[in-house]
Design an enzyme around this catalytic site. Structure first.
Site, mmCIF file in Angstrom:
data_model
loop_
_atom_site.group_PDB
_atom_site.id
_atom_site.type_symbol
_atom_site.label_atom_id
_atom_site.label_comp_id
_atom_site.label_asym_id
_atom_site.label_seq_id
_atom_site.Cartn_x
_atom_site.Cartn_y
_atom_site.Cartn_z
ATOM 1 N N THR A 284 -25.440 17.627 27.444
ATOM 2 C CA THR A 284 -24.504 17.365 26.342
ATOM 3 C C THR A 284 -23.978 18.672 25.766
ATOM 4 O O THR A 284 -24.519 19.747 26.033
ATOM 5 C CB THR A 284 -25.192 16.597 25.196
ATOM 6 O OG1 THR A 284 -26.213 17.424 24.634
ATOM 7 C CG2 THR A 284 -25.781 15.293 25.679
ATOM 8 N N ALA B 164 0.828 -1.211 0.000
ATOM 9 C CA ALA B 164 0.000 0.000 0.000
ATOM 10 C C ALA B 164 0.859 1.256 0.000
ATOM 11 O O ALA B 164 1.976 1.263 0.513
ATOM 12 C CB ALA B 164 -0.885 -0.004 1.247
ATOM 13 N N LYS C 22 -6.670 2.618 10.012
ATOM 14 C CA LYS C 22 -7.977 3.198 10.306
ATOM 15 C C LYS C 22 -8.796 3.279 9.022
ATOM 16 O O LYS C 22 -8.194 3.360 7.949
ATOM 17 C CB LYS C 22 -7.850 4.583 10.938
ATOM 18 C CG LYS C 22 -6.788 5.501 10.362
ATOM 19 C CD LYS C 22 -6.810 5.894 8.926
ATOM 20 C CE LYS C 22 -8.013 6.555 8.370
ATOM 21 N NZ LYS C 22 -7.871 6.864 6.912
ATOM 22 N N LEU D 89 -4.683 -2.679 4.175
ATOM 23 C CA LEU D 89 -5.533 -3.030 3.029
ATOM 24 C C LEU D 89 -6.699 -2.039 2.965
ATOM 25 O O LEU D 89 -6.954 -1.299 3.922
ATOM 26 C CB LEU D 89 -6.045 -4.467 3.204
ATOM 27 C CG LEU D 89 -4.942 -5.530 3.167
ATOM 28 C CD1 LEU D 89 -5.511 -6.909 3.540
ATOM 29 C CD2 LEU D 89 -4.273 -5.583 1.797
#
Ligand SMILES: NC(=O)C1=CN([C@@H]2O[C@H](COP(=O)(O)OP(=O)(O)OC[C@H]3O[C@@H](n4cnc5c(N)ncnc54)[C@H](OP(=O)(O)O)[C@@H]3O)[C@@H](O)[C@H]2O)C=CC1
Ligand SMILES: O=C1OC[C@@H](O)[C@H](O)[C@H]1O
Length: 430
Positions: free
Chosen positions: A362, A124, A212, A189
């Site tokens: 939140t 890669a 990742k 990959l």
């Protein structure tokens, strides 16, 4: 009702949010930039080991356009922020060192006599930057084997990098996994093959450094990490930034509550049109492509790290699509709700229909990823975006180039008196 692209975004986001946080961050001390960047392999070798952090690089797969754009973008930032010759020369020095790693002056005997032996699955593009160059300057790591689907490609890679064993052709990946001399496997990959080959590598008893995002679905991710645990093997998702001192400094500032609690976050990782070729795996749905999968995973990952929690809800999500690549998002902007500090422990996973925290408990984080940022005003080339902006009760933190801090970064901190008046403003570099 959600649109189908919004539904896809939600599924992908919940998938990415399911990857267990790697253990390294808490163990990783802030240390000097002395050797090229190779922390994940050090983690594979020994989680308690001191990890070296550094340096530079633009990503080879981005190609020339992206590299130029990265340099242009970093230069512009250097000039804007500091306009000093020293900063500019530092930038070029970092780029130079990325491509010319220096071996340490005197490796210790134990480091060089029993190195961790790594096998690489697939020749890669990212392998050069992520493992081959760093390994050259780390005597505790040896890349012993490469496997590629094509014989000539495996041989060429082995020759170029001085790798002892080359497995090529049909069955090459499995042959590498069956090699008893290999301790750990690097899996770069395409995303859609991460699960299959990680499971096979773990089954073969190898530790895995997995690129990742860890997998295509939350279910696959859970299965991989559960299997690694069962086998007593290390499985690590290969985000680099958690090991860099700049990230750790940002975390220390936020966790130390110098600026008070987080009120909102904005994270962006996006590249201009032209940075990625149409043929890139990132545009192929069947290979796990899409901007959220490729870049949005960084945004989500760092947001989780800084919030010390997973998101509890997707508040909104919208995708940019292109008729050329109808099955993937070429860009996505999503706003997620993260639990505030005091509610982080009660919060449930983002996939949950009924999070255990109310909206008032939140804060919102807006995440943006894009493969094809359009030119500004239709003609000014867009620059790479790679920042985190965190707004807190008593100020704001801006971390530029969080994804590749080794290449160039800065951290700006603006402190206010809580009523909006700036009382301190500083820029840090690590
Ligand atoms: N952590 C980081 O900073 C980065 C991580 N990445 C991640 O690394 C992975 C690889 O990215 P990148 O190096 O750009 O990708 P490349 O396309 O350059 O490499 C992917 C490799 O996968 C192998 N492969 C096996 N099956 C296929 C297939 N059907 N189609 C295409 N390739 C196949 C090929 O190896 P061969 O033919 O040699 O066997 C190929 O070289 C991705 O998961 C990406 O998200 C990428 C860049 C940066
Ligand atoms: O991991 C990566 O690093 C930087 C991104 O822009 C790239 O596309 C991705 O694969």
């Amino acid at each position: 009702m959600f649109s189908s692209s919004e539904r896809k975004c939600r599924i992908i986001i919940s998938t990415l949010a399911s990857t267990p946080r790697p253990s390294p961050s808490p163990h990783v001390p802030i240390i000097e930039h002395s050797r090229p960047f190779c922390p994940p392999t050090a983690v594979l070798r020994d989680e308690r080991k001191q990890i070296d952090c550094s340096r530079p690089g633009s990503c080879t797969h981005w190609g020339v356009v992206a590299q130029q754009s990265a340099v242009y973008s970093s230069l512009t930032h250097c000039i804007r922020r500091h306009s000093s010759f020293l900063t500019m020369s530092g930038l070029f020095k970092r780029i130079y060192h990325e491509f010319h790693p220096q071996p340490p002056a005197a490796p210790s005997e134990s480091e060089s006599s029993s190195p961790l032996k790594i096998g690489v699955l697939g020749a890669a593009n990212i392998a050069a930057m992520a493992i081959m160059r760093p390994a050259q300057s780390h005597p505790d790591v040896v890349v012993l084997a490469i496997a590629a689907r094509d014989h000539a490609r495996a041989d060429a890679f082995a020759r170029k990098w001085g790798v002892a064993k080359a497995y090529g052709g049909e069955g090459a990946y499995q042959k590498l996994l069956d090699d008893p001399d290999i301790d750990a496997v690097y899996n770069p990959l395409p995303n859609a093959l991460h699960y299959e080959w990680t499971m096979k590598a773990l089954a073969a008893g190898k530790h895995v450094l997995l690129e990742k995002p860890s997998a295509d679905t939350a279910d696959e991710t859970r299965k991989m990490f559960a299997f690694a645990e069962k086998k007593g093997l290390v499985l690590l998702e290969a985000f680099h930034y958690p090991f860099h001192p700049a990230f750790q400094r940002v975390k220390a500032i936020l966790d130390g509550r110098e600026l008070g609690d987080i009120q909102s976050m904005e994270v962006s990782l996006a590249v201009p049109a032209g940075a990625l070729k149409d043929s890139d795996i990132r545009f192929k749905y069947e290979l796990g492509g899409g901007s959220v999968m490729d870049m949005g995973c960084y945004c989500l990952s760092i947001a989780r790290d800084l919030a010390n929690a997973a998101p509890v809800k997707v508040l909104s999500a919208s995708a940019d699509t292109s008729s050329a690549f109808p099955k993937i998002d070429i860009g996505t902007t999503a706003t997620l709700a993260f639990p505030k500090r005091e509610h982080a422990e009660n919060a449930t996973h983002s996939g949950s229909e009924s999070p255990a925290v109310s909206e008032a408990e939140t804060f919102p984080a807006t995440l943006q990823s894009h493969f094809r940022l359009p030119p500004r005003l239709g003609f000014v080339p867009a620059m790479i975006q790679a920042h985190v902006k965190v707004t807190c009760e008593r100020g704001e933190l801006y971390f530029y180039n969080f994804a590749w801090p080794s290449f160039y970064h800065y951290i700006s901190v603006k402190k206010t008196d809580g009523k909006g008046k700036t009382v301190e403003s500083r820029t840090e570099k690590c």
